[in-house]
Design an enzyme around this catalytic site. Structure first.
Site, mmCIF file in Angstrom:
data_model
loop_
_atom_site.group_PDB
_atom_site.id
_atom_site.type_symbol
_atom_site.label_atom_id
_atom_site.label_comp_id
_atom_site.label_asym_id
_atom_site.label_seq_id
_atom_site.Cartn_x
_atom_site.Cartn_y
_atom_site.Cartn_z
ATOM 1 N N GLY A 46 0.665 73.206 41.978
ATOM 2 C CA GLY A 46 1.747 72.267 41.699
ATOM 3 C C GLY A 46 1.239 71.091 40.890
ATOM 4 O O GLY A 46 0.061 70.729 40.983
ATOM 5 N N GLN A 51 0.969 62.965 36.972
ATOM 6 C CA GLN A 51 -0.449 63.347 37.069
ATOM 7 C C GLN A 51 -1.084 63.540 35.692
ATOM 8 O O GLN A 51 -2.311 63.549 35.573
ATOM 9 C CB GLN A 51 -0.613 64.611 37.923
ATOM 10 C CG GLN A 51 -0.301 64.366 39.397
ATOM 11 C CD GLN A 51 -0.464 65.631 40.214
ATOM 12 O OE1 GLN A 51 0.438 66.433 40.305
ATOM 13 N NE2 GLN A 51 -1.637 65.816 40.805
ATOM 14 N N CYS A 94 -5.243 68.017 46.359
ATOM 15 C CA CYS A 94 -4.436 67.516 45.254
ATOM 16 C C CYS A 94 -5.314 67.451 44.012
ATOM 17 O O CYS A 94 -6.462 67.018 44.095
ATOM 18 C CB CYS A 94 -3.916 66.114 45.599
ATOM 19 S SG CYS A 94 -2.949 65.360 44.295
ATOM 20 N N LEU A 95 -4.774 67.867 42.875
ATOM 21 C CA LEU A 95 -5.548 67.828 41.631
ATOM 22 C C LEU A 95 -5.940 66.398 41.267
ATOM 23 O O LEU A 95 -6.920 66.183 40.563
ATOM 24 C CB LEU A 95 -4.750 68.465 40.485
ATOM 25 C CG LEU A 95 -4.498 69.975 40.626
ATOM 26 C CD1 LEU A 95 -3.569 70.467 39.529
ATOM 27 C CD2 LEU A 95 -5.810 70.746 40.599
ATOM 28 N N HIS A 136 5.050 67.628 48.753
ATOM 29 C CA HIS A 136 3.833 66.988 48.232
ATOM 30 C C HIS A 136 4.089 66.505 46.801
ATOM 31 O O HIS A 136 3.778 65.365 46.455
ATOM 32 C CB HIS A 136 2.671 68.000 48.279
ATOM 33 C CG HIS A 136 1.405 67.528 47.615
ATOM 34 N ND1 HIS A 136 0.220 67.367 48.310
ATOM 35 C CD2 HIS A 136 1.126 67.185 46.321
ATOM 36 C CE1 HIS A 136 -0.713 66.941 47.465
ATOM 37 N NE2 HIS A 136 -0.191 66.832 46.260
ATOM 38 N N GLU A 137 4.680 67.386 45.987
ATOM 39 C CA GLU A 137 4.919 67.036 44.575
ATOM 40 C C GLU A 137 5.952 65.926 44.461
ATOM 41 O O GLU A 137 5.825 65.026 43.625
ATOM 42 C CB GLU A 137 5.368 68.268 43.777
ATOM 43 C CG GLU A 137 4.350 69.393 43.693
ATOM 44 C CD GLU A 137 2.976 68.935 43.246
ATOM 45 O OE1 GLU A 137 2.873 67.983 42.469
ATOM 46 O OE2 GLU A 137 1.985 69.540 43.695
ATOM 47 N N HIS A 140 4.619 62.522 44.701
ATOM 48 C CA HIS A 140 4.020 61.996 43.463
ATOM 49 C C HIS A 140 5.047 61.188 42.662
ATOM 50 O O HIS A 140 4.694 60.210 42.005
ATOM 51 C CB HIS A 140 3.495 63.134 42.580
ATOM 52 C CG HIS A 140 2.143 63.647 42.984
ATOM 53 N ND1 HIS A 140 1.015 62.861 42.966
ATOM 54 C CD2 HIS A 140 1.728 64.871 43.396
ATOM 55 C CE1 HIS A 140 -0.035 63.578 43.360
ATOM 56 N NE2 HIS A 140 0.366 64.805 43.627
#
Ligand code: ZN
Length: 172
Positions: A46, A51, A94-95, A136-137, A140
């Site tokens: 995701g 990001q 997380c990235l 989660h996304e 962001h």
């Protein structure tokens, strides 16, 4: 399509509240193409636009985890209609918080209204990994990272580690 640089914590941009997309046009579709390519290259399941430094309410996901059978999903201006009071726990990463993982409890089911890649209104009834991932996304989009759910101590240890990793990083 091109792979973009993924911002990592600590970075102030990651804390911005993203703005709604006015209209899903060619330019936003190009952004979604870049996002999905960046996510696959990372690799991750995701990615939110912020990001890669774009404060717009756009998310891409693919939870199929199958190299040969890609199932990209695109969410523009997602809104949660309903969520379950029952929680599910997943170990999240997380990235934007590289190499860090923690168990996070989130509503186990949710319903999300959004616009798809073509700007068409859609309704997603999510549970399991899909429900956790979309939540989660969507965090962001509000400038929230999964480490914000941890104790102050745990969070500060992680941020310290990440800051140190950045200072020692060289590109030659
Ligand atoms: Zn993330």
């Amino acid at each position: 399509m091109s792979v973009k640089i993924i911002l990592t914590e600590p970075n102030k941009l990651l804390r911005l509240v993203s703005e709604p997309v006015e209209k899903v046009d060619k330019e936003y579709r190009r952004l979604m193409d870049d996002m999905i390519e960046t996510m696959y290259a990372a690799p991750g399941i995701g990615l939110a636009a912020i990001q890669i430094g774009v404060p717009k309410r756009i998310i891409v996901m693919d939870i199929s985890r199958d190299e040969n059978k890609k199932e990209p999903m695109y969410f523009v201006n997602p809104v949660v209609n309903k969520k379950n009071s029952e929680k599910a726990i997943y170990e999240e990463g997380c990235l934007s918080v590289p190499d860090q993982f923690a168990e996070i409890a989130r509503p186990s089911k949710c319903e999300v209204e959004y616009l798809d890649y073509n700007g068409k209104k859609q309704l997603l009834k999510a549970e399991g990994l899909l429900a956790t991932c979309i939540q989660h996304e969507m965090d962001h989009l509000e400038g929230i990272l999964f480490i914000d759910y941890l104790s102050k101590l745990k969070k500060s240890i992680i941020i310290k580690k990440l800051s140190k990793a950045k200072t020692n990083r060289i590109v030659v």
